[in-house]
Each structure stands twice: as C-alpha cells, then as structure tokens.
Write an enzyme that holds these catalytic residues in place. Structure first.
Site, short mmCIF file in Angstrom:
data_model
loop_
_atom_site.label_atom_id
_atom_site.label_comp_id
_atom_site.label_asym_id
_atom_site.label_seq_id
_atom_site.Cartn_x
_atom_site.Cartn_y
_atom_site.Cartn_z
N ARG A 120 0.91 -1.30 0.09
CA ARG A 120 0.10 0.05 -0.02
C ARG A 120 0.94 1.34 -0.12
O ARG A 120 0.54 2.31 -0.54
CB ARG A 120 -1.03 0.03 1.37
CG ARG A 120 -2.20 0.98 1.10
CD ARG A 120 -3.07 0.81 2.60
NE ARG A 120 -2.73 -0.28 3.19
CZ ARG A 120 -3.89 -1.06 3.19
NH1 ARG A 120 -4.93 -1.14 2.40
NH2 ARG A 120 -3.73 -2.28 3.75
N TYR A 121 1.88 1.34 0.62
CA TYR A 121 2.81 2.46 0.79
C TYR A 121 4.21 1.98 -0.03
O TYR A 121 4.76 0.97 0.02
CB TYR A 121 3.02 2.79 2.23
CG TYR A 121 2.07 2.78 3.27
CD1 TYR A 121 1.20 3.93 2.89
CD2 TYR A 121 1.60 1.80 4.02
CE1 TYR A 121 0.09 4.16 3.96
CE2 TYR A 121 0.38 2.00 4.73
CZ TYR A 121 -0.24 3.26 4.68
OH TYR A 121 -1.67 3.37 5.44
N ARG A 174 7.05 -0.22 2.23
CA ARG A 174 6.79 -1.37 3.17
C ARG A 174 5.60 -2.32 2.46
O ARG A 174 4.78 -1.75 1.93
CB ARG A 174 6.43 -0.82 4.42
CG ARG A 174 5.46 0.03 4.44
CD ARG A 174 5.41 1.10 5.81
NE ARG A 174 4.39 2.09 6.29
CZ ARG A 174 4.62 3.05 5.48
NH1 ARG A 174 5.30 3.44 4.83
NH2 ARG A 174 3.55 4.03 5.82
N CYS A 220 -5.82 -17.05 14.19
CA CYS A 220 -5.51 -16.21 15.40
C CYS A 220 -5.51 -17.03 16.74
O CYS A 220 -6.49 -18.01 16.64
CB CYS A 220 -6.07 -14.97 15.48
SG CYS A 220 -6.15 -13.72 14.06
N CYS A 253 -11.20 -11.55 17.44
CA CYS A 253 -11.57 -10.35 18.21
C CYS A 253 -12.92 -9.90 17.47
O CYS A 253 -13.18 -9.75 16.03
CB CYS A 253 -10.48 -9.01 17.85
SG CYS A 253 -9.13 -9.72 18.69
N CYS A 272 -12.58 -7.39 14.58
CA CYS A 272 -11.41 -7.33 13.56
C CYS A 272 -11.84 -6.70 12.12
O CYS A 272 -12.90 -7.41 11.60
CB CYS A 272 -11.27 -8.83 13.43
SG CYS A 272 -9.96 -9.18 12.28
N ARG A 324 -10.28 -7.66 9.50
CA ARG A 324 -9.99 -8.76 8.66
C ARG A 324 -11.05 -9.90 8.71
O ARG A 324 -10.73 -10.86 8.64
CB ARG A 324 -8.83 -9.24 8.41
CG ARG A 324 -7.51 -8.08 8.09
CD ARG A 324 -6.33 -8.61 7.41
NE ARG A 324 -5.76 -7.53 7.06
CZ ARG A 324 -4.40 -7.10 7.43
NH1 ARG A 324 -4.13 -7.59 8.59
NH2 ARG A 324 -3.86 -6.18 7.02
N ASP A 348 -12.57 0.48 12.30
CA ASP A 348 -12.79 0.39 10.84
C ASP A 348 -14.11 0.01 10.69
O ASP A 348 -14.68 -0.90 11.53
CB ASP A 348 -11.68 -0.65 10.27
CG ASP A 348 -10.19 -0.41 10.24
OD1 ASP A 348 -9.92 0.82 9.99
OD2 ASP A 348 -9.13 -0.90 10.79
N ASP A 377 -7.76 4.42 8.96
CA ASP A 377 -7.35 3.95 7.77
C ASP A 377 -8.67 4.17 6.86
O ASP A 377 -9.87 4.16 7.01
CB ASP A 377 -7.34 2.41 7.75
CG ASP A 377 -5.96 1.95 7.79
OD1 ASP A 377 -5.23 1.91 6.83
OD2 ASP A 377 -5.55 1.20 9.02
N LYS A 391 -3.38 5.05 5.96
CA LYS A 391 -3.51 5.55 7.36
C LYS A 391 -3.17 6.85 7.54
O LYS A 391 -2.24 7.38 7.06
CB LYS A 391 -2.80 4.54 8.12
CG LYS A 391 -3.19 4.38 9.60
CD LYS A 391 -2.30 3.52 10.24
CE LYS A 391 -2.53 1.97 10.17
NZ LYS A 391 -1.72 1.36 9.17
S1 SF4 Z 1 -7.76 -8.29 15.27
FE1 SF4 Z 1 -8.33 -9.78 13.76
S2 SF4 Z 1 -6.27 -10.42 12.91
FE2 SF4 Z 1 -5.64 -9.51 15.01
S3 SF4 Z 1 -5.98 -10.93 16.33
FE3 SF4 Z 1 -7.81 -10.28 16.49
S4 SF4 Z 1 -8.83 -11.55 15.09
FE4 SF4 Z 1 -6.67 -11.96 14.83
#
Ligand code: SF4
Length: 363
Positions: A96-97, A100, A109, A113, A116, A118, A279, A316, A323
């Site tokens: 994206r940048y 990096r 994971c 979360c 999340c 993603r 997000d 973002d 960002k």
């Molecule tokens: S924010 Fe998403 S990618 Fe990060 S630990 Fe939690 S579930 Fe996994």
C-alpha cells in the site's frame, strides 16, 4: 468483591461452550450460534480468566464474546474495509505504501476479536497458511522491489506459527539485502502468553534485519503478569516493541481507561504507537465510537499524561488509501483567510487546557 476467575483447559470455540462456562447467558445461545456460524470464535484460557462473568458490560468480554449485533451490517461497512485486496500484487502481500509491505502468512489467530477489520479473511474455514508456491512468489515480489525497506508480518497472527517455521521465514526475509526491518503484529502475548517461549523469541531474530514487535491490546487488564513476562522476554532479547490499540465502545472509550492502558504499555517498555479508529468492518457498528469522541479522548491524554504515553490516533481511509492521523489540532484558525479576517498574522495555538494563545508570525 473479587472477580471470579475462570480456569479453562482449552480454547473455547463453540457458542455452547461459552454458555456452559458462564461467559454468555443461556438465553443468548441461539443468537450466538448464528453469529458463530458467520464469524470465527475463539476465547483462550488466558482471555477467559480475565472476564468477569457477573459483569454484563465486561470490557474484555466485549472484545471476544460474540453478540447478535454482529449480524447487522450497515451500508457503509465493507468486507475489506481498509482495501487490502486492491493493493495485493500477489497472494499474501499488500503493497500500500512505497517502502513497506504487509506479508500475511497465516489466517488464524489465538483469539478472534469481535471488531476485527479482517474478520472476513481470518478464522478456521479460511485458507490456513500460504501455500509453498504462494510463499515463494511473495518472497520473489519482495526481492524484486528494492524500495521495500520494511516487511510487516501480520495475518492472522504470525506468532501462531511454530518457532521453527518462523525462524525460516525470518531468515528468508533477512537475507534480502534491502529488507532492513521486520515488524511482527501480534495479539499472542496477551491471548496466549505461553506461546512466547525463549525458542520463539530466538526465532524472531535473524542476522541482517532488525525485528520490531507490535503488540495489540485494548484494555489495561489485558497486560497480565503473564503477558508482561512474555513481552519482557522479547524486549530483554533486544526486540523493541510498540503498541497498537483500537478505540472501542465500552472497552477503552473513557479517558481514565485509555490513559491507564497507555501507561501500562510504557511501564512494560512498549511505546504507544497507534490508536486506531474502528474500521468499517461488517457488524461492528456497536463497537465503533465517533471520531469526535476519539479526538476528545486524545485531547484528554495530551498534557495530562506523559508524552511517552501519546499514541497517534489514526484512521484507515476506506478503500485502501492508507492511514492518516486524525487527532485534534492544536494550531487553529491559521489559514490565510482566518488571519486576514482578524487582521492579525500571528498563529493561534491551543494548550492542553483548551486555552488559545498567540504565537508570533515569522519575520
Ligand atoms: S484483530 Fe483480527 S487479525 Fe488481529 S488477533 Fe484479532 S481476530 Fe486476529
């Protein structure tokens, strides 16, 4: 009153298990099952031990225990909120940048979360790890782009890989002359601190590149003695750490909790780095604050809490535009029209108490 501590032998992944252990009410079971069928669930023993099952507003539970609100997707929410896909030249890489890339090695994971960004890409049902061919193609991409100074291992959580595999990956990356920094984003020291062993820490270091670790934590209670020890193991081995947190309703959206979180990071030798505005991930509106709330919280941090404890409040831009800092401004009303209107060419600067001061114009 002392908080009851739940001692689990294994990670909970089913709605029925959450109910059986008192982490969700039985009446919510049908709802939880619907959410769990859509988005991955995992609550490790370390995280479960932090949840007060008697507190319906527990800030740790809000991060990890599913809620029916997750099945309400607002029109502005999107499956790929920060635009990973539009910047993915090959599988596993997001460029994206200029200097990096993100290198997404795994899609699993330790915990999942509820906010999340993603969430559509991680979890057991998604491709577990990059195939050998995809990994080789991703490395080739990094090798052939001399402008890539930093590779950010993210996911999923890279610390879900074995130390042996991580050591191979670190060596592969560090062998590329222009890759100077390898940054690892992880929630493992908080979610499953026992994974951070001396063997794992040794795997994170590779001659030829400098390793940084970014710890994701959102509430001061997540920095348990075990989590602190896991971080200390890395820092004592010479790996600098930074933090990233997400601003979340009912978790850390008050000045005292946020200040405490940032102080705890600094006490652990982790420099506060990013405070992310939530997000636009699907089904996360109940956890998102407004930007005005975020700015007010940043104002409360500034001046009242040590400069070491100041993260950048960042957004973002949806669609993959990167960002940007969205914290409060302290130089105000200083564009040309403002200055002409008040017939005064001095700057206006706001102090941490909100009082406005003049700063002399350049001669
Ligand atoms: S924010 Fe998403 S990618 Fe990060 S630990 Fe939690 S579930 Fe996994």
């Amino acid at each position: 009153m002392t908080m009851p501590t739940l001692k689990l032998a294994a990670t909970l992944r089913q709605a029925t298990e959450l109910v059986a252990h008192g982490l969700a009410p039985a009446a919510a079971l049908a709802d939880l099952e619907k959410v769990a069928a859509r988005y991955a669930v995992a609550v490790t023993p370390a995280v479960a031990a932090l949840i007060d099952p008697n507190d319906p507003d527990d800030p740790i539970a809000r991060q990890y225990i599913p809620r029916i609100d997750e099945l309400t997707t607002r029109p502005e929410e999107r499956a790929d909120p920060i635009g990973d896909h539009v910047h993915a030249p090959v599988d596993g890489i997001v460029h994206r940048y200029p200097d990096r890339v993100l290198f997404k090695l795994v899609h699993v994971c330790a915990v999942y979360c509820r906010f999340c960004f993603r969430r559509e890409m991680v979890g057991p049902g998604k491709d577990n790890a990059l195939s050998g061919a995809a990994y080789a193609a991703a490395l080739d991409y990094i090798r052939s782009h001399a402008e890539i100074w930093e590779v950010i291992l993210t996911g999923g959580d890279p610390l879900m890989l074995s130390p042996r595999r991580l050591a191979e990956i670190m060596a592969d990356l560090a062998a590329i002359a222009h890759v100077k920094i390898i940054r690892i984003h992880t929630r493992v020291p908080v979610a499953e601190p026992a994974r951070v062993t001396p063997e794992m820490v040794a795997a994170l270091k590779a001659p030829g590149a400098t390793t940084w670790v970014a710890l994701h934590a959102n509430h001061p209670r997540e920095l348990t003695d075990q989590a602190r020890a896991a971080c200390a193991l890395m820092i004592d081995a010479g790996i600098p750490m930074v933090s990233q947190s997400v601003l979340l309703t009912g978790v850390n959206d008050d000045a005292a909790t946020l200040a405490q979180l940032m102080r705890v990071f600094v006490e652990c030798r982790i420099k506060p780095y990013y405070l992310h505005h939530g997000d636009l991930a699907p089904g996360t509106a109940h956890l998102r604050t407004t930007i005005a709330q975020g700015q007010a919280l940043m104002r409360a941090l500034r001046g009242n809490v040590s400069g070491l404890c100041q993260p950048d409040y960042v957004l973002d831009i949806p669609g993959g535009f990167g960002k940007v800092p969205i914290g409060p401004q302290y130089l105000i009303g200083n564009d040309e029209a403002d200055r002409e209107a008040r017939d005064d060419s001095s700057y206006r600067v706001v102090d941490y108490c909100g009082d406005v001061h003049a700063y002399p114009p350049e001669p």
